[in-house]
Scaffold this motif. Structure first.
Motif, PDB file in Angstrom:
ATOM      1  N   TYR A  36      47.077  38.365  49.827  1.00 52.26           N
ATOM      2  CA  TYR A  36      45.680  38.760  49.913  1.00 52.26           C
ATOM      3  C   TYR A  36      45.613  40.274  49.873  1.00 52.26           C
ATOM      4  N   LYS A  37      44.500  40.757  49.361  1.00 55.42           N
ATOM      5  CA  LYS A  37      44.234  42.183  49.265  1.00 55.42           C
ATOM      6  C   LYS A  37      43.003  42.480  50.119  1.00 55.42           C
ATOM      7  N   LEU A  47      44.679  36.945  46.080  1.00 50.52           N
ATOM      8  CA  LEU A  47      45.237  37.629  44.913  1.00 50.52           C
ATOM      9  C   LEU A  47      46.066  36.669  44.059  1.00 50.52           C
ATOM     10  N   ILE A  48      47.088  36.091  44.658  1.00 49.15           N
ATOM     11  CA  ILE A  48      48.003  35.233  43.917  1.00 49.15           C
ATOM     12  C   ILE A  48      48.777  34.388  44.906  1.00 49.15           C
ATOM     13  N   ASP A  59      50.236  36.464  37.151  1.00 51.79           N
ATOM     14  CA  ASP A  59      48.812  36.453  36.823  1.00 51.79           C
ATOM     15  C   ASP A  59      48.405  37.876  36.456  1.00 51.79           C
ATOM     16  N   GLY A  60      48.372  38.135  35.161  1.00 50.63           N
ATOM     17  CA  GLY A  60      47.998  39.472  34.706  1.00 50.63           C
ATOM     18  C   GLY A  60      48.998  40.514  35.176  1.00 50.63           C
ATOM     19  N   ARG A  61      48.487  41.512  35.888  1.00 47.83           N
ATOM     20  CA  ARG A  61      49.374  42.593  36.361  1.00 47.83           C
ATOM     21  C   ARG A  61      50.165  42.203  37.607  1.00 47.83           C
ATOM     22  N   PHE A  62      49.882  41.045  38.162  1.00 43.99           N
ATOM     23  CA  PHE A  62      50.473  40.634  39.434  1.00 43.99           C
ATOM     24  C   PHE A  62      51.498  39.523  39.219  1.00 43.99           C
TER      25      PHE A  62
ATOM     26  N   PRO B 105      42.963  28.717  47.956  1.00 41.03           N
ATOM     27  CA  PRO B 105      42.909  29.903  48.813  1.00 41.03           C
ATOM     28  C   PRO B 105      41.667  29.886  49.684  1.00 41.03           C
ATOM     29  N   GLN B 106      41.794  30.484  50.826  1.00 45.38           N
ATOM     30  CA  GLN B 106      40.651  30.609  51.705  1.00 45.38           C
ATOM     31  C   GLN B 106      39.796  31.788  51.259  1.00 45.38           C
ATOM     32  N   HIS B 107      38.504  31.641  51.493  1.00 47.79           N
ATOM     33  CA  HIS B 107      37.556  32.699  51.174  1.00 47.79           C
ATOM     34  C   HIS B 107      37.082  33.286  52.496  1.00 47.79           C
TER      35      HIS B 107
END
Lengths: 114, 117
Positions: A36-37, A47-48, A59-62, B105-107
């Motif tokens: 998470y960011k 994030l991923i 996933d893209g840049r990550f 994922p959790q929000h």
């Protein structure tokens, strides 16, 4: 008992270069991992993620890498951009626990410099 | 809005007072979680609600903490007789729950910053 550890509280990286964030865990039963960011005064955003049956997810840049034998995962961001400056949290869950219940690391503050 | 909404965004109160924090999850999300983040630390799980099942309260740090959820909607976290160590950001998250095909994922909401004087 901290089961998920991010031993680097901060990381400074130049724009355009690769950011590598590390995370270690102690519970070998964890079977799902997420990054998470978080920006200041906001909630974490997903994030991923990666399942324990895989060793890489992109996933893209990550890209997240998982090394189960070492109980270690890492997040690579390439190329790093100024908007990537944030706190990054590693999280883990196990399917035998309450569904989706996450154990978080303490976070790594990333600063991307021009 | 479409996201998780928490109120108040900030709360300052005196030691010994009770506080109530509110969370509105994303519509349709059956799972709801409360976490807290103390200064310089990671998120700490507090409690998990899933539909009409008994909640997982294993993360609540003391009996001064309690939480309720009405059906699959609003949740309130109550802290009685607040102490200075309760100062933290309290974060609520929602998710689609175990009926999903895979882990979702959790929000997260933006949290309530609680300061105990």
């Amino acid at each position: 008992d901290q089961q998920v550890k991010q031993n680097s509280p901060s990381l400074s990286v130049q724009e355009g270069r690769i950011s590598i964030l590390n995370c270690d865990y102690t519970n070998s039963m964890f079977d799902y991992f997420l990054w998470y960011k978080k920006y200041p005064a906001e909630g974490p955003t997903f994030l991923i993620s990666i399942s324990s049956i895989k060793d890489k997810n992109e996933d893209g840049r990550f890209t997240v890498f998982l090394n189960k034998s070492a109980k270690h995962l890492s997040l690579h961001i390439v190329p790093s951009q100024p908007g990537d400056s944030a706190v990054y949290f590693c999280a883990a869950s196990l399917s035998t626990d309450s569904w989706g219940k996450l154990q978080f690391g303490a976070g790594t503050q990333v600063v991307v410099t021009p | 809005g479409a996201g998780v909404s928490q109120s108040p965004s900030n709360k300052v109160t005196e030691k010994g007072k009770d506080v109530e924090l509110r969370c509105d999850p994303i519509s349709g999300h059956t799972a709801l979680y409360w976490y807290r983040q103390r200064l310089g630390q990671g998120l700490e799980f507090l409690i998990y609600f899933q539909g009409n099942s008994a909640p997982d309260k294993s993360g609540l740090p003391s009996d001064r903490f309690s939480a309720e959820r009405t059906g699959e909607s609003v949740s309130t976290l109550t802290i009685q007789r607040t102490q200075q160590e309760d100062s933290a950001v309290y974060l609520c998250a929602s998710g689609r729950g175990p009926g999903s095909m895979a882990h979702q994922p959790q929000h997260f909401g933006d949290g309530t910053r609680l300061s105990i004087l």
